[in-house]
Enzyme design. Structure first.
Site, PDB file in Angstrom:
ATOM      1  N   ASP A 131      -6.369  -7.485   3.917  1.00 16.18           N
ATOM      2  CA  ASP A 131      -7.847  -7.060   3.263  1.00 16.18           C
ATOM      3  C   ASP A 131      -8.181  -7.758   2.681  1.00 16.18           C
ATOM      4  OD1 ASP A 131      -8.909  -4.345   1.606  1.00 16.18           O
ATOM      5  OD2 ASP A 131      -7.947  -4.703   0.322  1.00 16.18           O
ATOM      6  N   TYR A 140       0.690  -1.132  -0.069  1.00 15.57           N
ATOM      7  CA  TYR A 140      -0.002  -0.185  -0.470  1.00 15.57           C
ATOM      8  C   TYR A 140       1.012   0.688  -0.216  1.00 15.57           C
ATOM      9  CZ  TYR A 140      -4.346  -2.223   1.048  1.00 15.57           C
ATOM     10  OH  TYR A 140      -5.891  -2.792   0.697  1.00 15.57           O
ATOM     11  N   ASP A 196     -11.908  -9.646   4.233  1.00 16.83           N
ATOM     12  CA  ASP A 196     -13.484  -9.589   3.393  1.00 16.83           C
ATOM     13  C   ASP A 196     -13.943 -11.064   3.480  1.00 16.83           C
ATOM     14  OD1 ASP A 196     -13.062  -7.205   3.351  1.00 16.83           O
ATOM     15  OD2 ASP A 196     -14.009  -6.600   1.156  1.00 16.83           O
ATOM     16  N   LYS A 230       3.415 -15.058   1.634  1.00 18.11           N
ATOM     17  CA  LYS A 230       3.994 -16.207   0.162  1.00 18.11           C
ATOM     18  C   LYS A 230       5.193 -16.232   0.453  1.00 18.11           C
ATOM     19  CE  LYS A 230       2.022 -16.775  -3.270  1.00 18.11           C
ATOM     20  NZ  LYS A 230       1.125 -18.110  -2.916  1.00 18.11           N
TER      21      LYS A 230
HETATM   22  C1  IPM Z   1     -10.355  -1.600   4.170  1.00 22.91           C
HETATM   23  C2  IPM Z   1     -10.642  -1.195   2.471  1.00 22.91           C
HETATM   24  C3  IPM Z   1      -8.901   0.231   2.559  1.00 22.91           C
HETATM   25  C4  IPM Z   1      -8.042  -0.140   2.483  1.00 22.91           C
HETATM   26  C5  IPM Z   1      -9.950   1.016   0.758  1.00 22.91           C
HETATM   27  C6  IPM Z   1     -11.052   2.175   1.433  1.00 22.91           C
HETATM   28  C7  IPM Z   1      -8.427   2.207   0.782  1.00 22.91           C
HETATM   29  O1  IPM Z   1     -10.684  -1.692   1.528  1.00 22.91           O
HETATM   30  O2  IPM Z   1     -10.224  -0.756   4.404  1.00 22.91           O
HETATM   31  O3  IPM Z   1     -10.077  -2.889   3.925  1.00 22.91           O
HETATM   32  O4  IPM Z   1      -7.810  -1.681   1.067  1.00 22.91           O
HETATM   33  O5  IPM Z   1      -7.522  -0.835   3.630  1.00 22.91           O
HETATM   34 MN    MN Z   2     -11.016  -3.353   2.445  1.00 18.60          MN
END
Ligand code: IPM
Ligand code: MN
Length: 368
Positions: A249, A141, A253, A192
């Site tokens: 990330d 990032y 999710d 990885k």
């Molecule tokens: C999260 C979101 C963020 C990320 C975005 C909105 C920058 O997806 O908090 O997981 O990628 O970290």
């Molecule tokens: Mn995210």
């Protein structure tokens, strides 16, 4: 005792769900004698609209000074065409980076009343209680070099760099081990290492720290792709998962959806301990700004309210109060109250955002 909160509702459904959090904060002030001082400000597209940047220097300064930041959500289709540096997401990333909030805690917990809601079978997810600790200030990032450049042979090249230092790995791994000790005492580290040097270093540093300081915690390692598979195959094998920014990330999710709705999951992002003894901290729901339902008053406020519960626990050492709030939410769900995202029966009208807030507050009143 004064406790300061900086509320940044942001975009989309952010302001609607945050409105319910403010009601809960008021409840703690009025009914429990706390003195939470709430200040509100802008972030993301809302900040861009009024200041031309997704996070102003003044807001950043306030965020550094306050005890805890509560953030709603950022982003929306209106801002898709903006230059990268002005996109709403940059506001959020800047807060993480400038406050050095390196440990992003993302719990994936399954409420009993919602076990049938997951796309997985109830027995696979009932009682699920995972904590993902995602590194949040480094890795791909933020790594340099980055950018889009012209290539010598014509055309263009997009570049990002996954870069981690020993110290960055160790400090987030330390957070994971500390959390595990207060939970089920297991950490699984994901990278990885089979293809990335940053992954090799990650695995070595986590292993070393474990040997030196946390030999009592059970440590395992997984390649992140296998980890993703295991998360859906048999999620209850996990307690704490520690991983880098990008894998975290994706994996968070995936873990979030195990529980059936993104509208249920809170998060905390913590940094160093300040002179006050409190950590730099920001709390936000895992769900995004959900532009498709924004402004309709139907969004689920639970993830955002649970994020405030995490603030009570991690920023203010008010574990009992956090539990009161979490129990109130659990019993509202047990009563069958559902916002639209949690509705399966098509014959019942879903609760609005505000009605869900009302129900939670009535449950809180019953505890008085
Ligand atoms: C999260 C979101 C963020 C990320 C975005 C909105 C920058 O997806 O908090 O997981 O990628 O970290
Ligand atoms: Mn995210």
């Amino acid at each position: 005792m004064k406790r300061n909160l900086l509320i940044l509702p942001g975009d989309g459904i952010g302001p609607e769900v945050m409105e319910q959090v403010v009601r809960i904060v008021d409840w703690f002030n009025n009914k429990k004698g706390f003195d939470f001082q709430v200040e509100q400000d802008l972030v993301g597209g809302a900040a861009y609209d009024s200041n031309g940047v997704p996070l102003s220097d003044e807001t950043l300064e306030k965020a550094k000074r306050t005890d805890a930041v509560l953030l709603g959500a950022v982003g929306g289709p209106l801002y898709d065409q903006l230059d990268f540096s002005l996109k709403p997401e940059r506001g959020l990333l800047k807060l993480r980076k400038e406050l050095d909030l390196f440990a992003n805690l993302r719990p994936a917990q399954c409420f009993d009343a919602l076990t049938h809601f997951s796309s997985l079978r109830p027995e696979i997810i009932s009682g699920l209680d995972i904590m993902i600790v995602r590194e949040a200030t480094s890795g791909i990032y933020f790594g340099e070099p980055r950018g889009i450049i012209e290539s010598d042979s014509g055309g263009r090249v997009g570049i990002n760099t996954n870069r981690y230092t020993t110290e960055e790995i160790r400090r987030v791994a330390r957070s994971a081990f500390e959390l595990a000790r207060r939970r089920y005492n297991k950490v699984c580290s994901m990278e990885k290492a089979n293809v990335m040097e940053s992954g090799v270093l990650w695995r070595e540093e986590v292993t070393n720290l474990h040997k030196e300081e946390y030999p009592d915690v059970e440590l395992s390692h997984m390649y992140a792709d296998a980890g993703a598979m295991e998360l859906v195959r048999f999620p209850k094998q996990f307690d704490v998962i520690v991983t880098d920014n990008l894998f975290g990330d994706l994996l968070s999710d995936c873990a979030a959806m195990l529980t059936g709705s993104l509208g249920m999951l809170p998060s905390a992002t913590l940094g160093k301990i300040k002179k006050s003894g409190l950590p730099y901290a920001m709390y936000e729901p895992v769900h995004g700004s959900a532009p498709d339902i924004a402004g309709k008053g139907i969004a689920n406020p639970i993830a955002c309210i649970l994020s405030f519960a995490m603030a009570l626990r991690y920023s203010f050492d008010l574990g009992n109060e956090a539990e009161i709030l979490e129990t109130a939410i659990e019993s509202v769900l047990a009563d069958g109250v559902r916002t639209a995202d949690l509705m399966q029966e098509k014959n019942k009208a879903p609760a609005t955002t505000n009605e869900m807030g009302n129900c939670i507050i009535s449950k809180l009143n019953e505890t008085l």
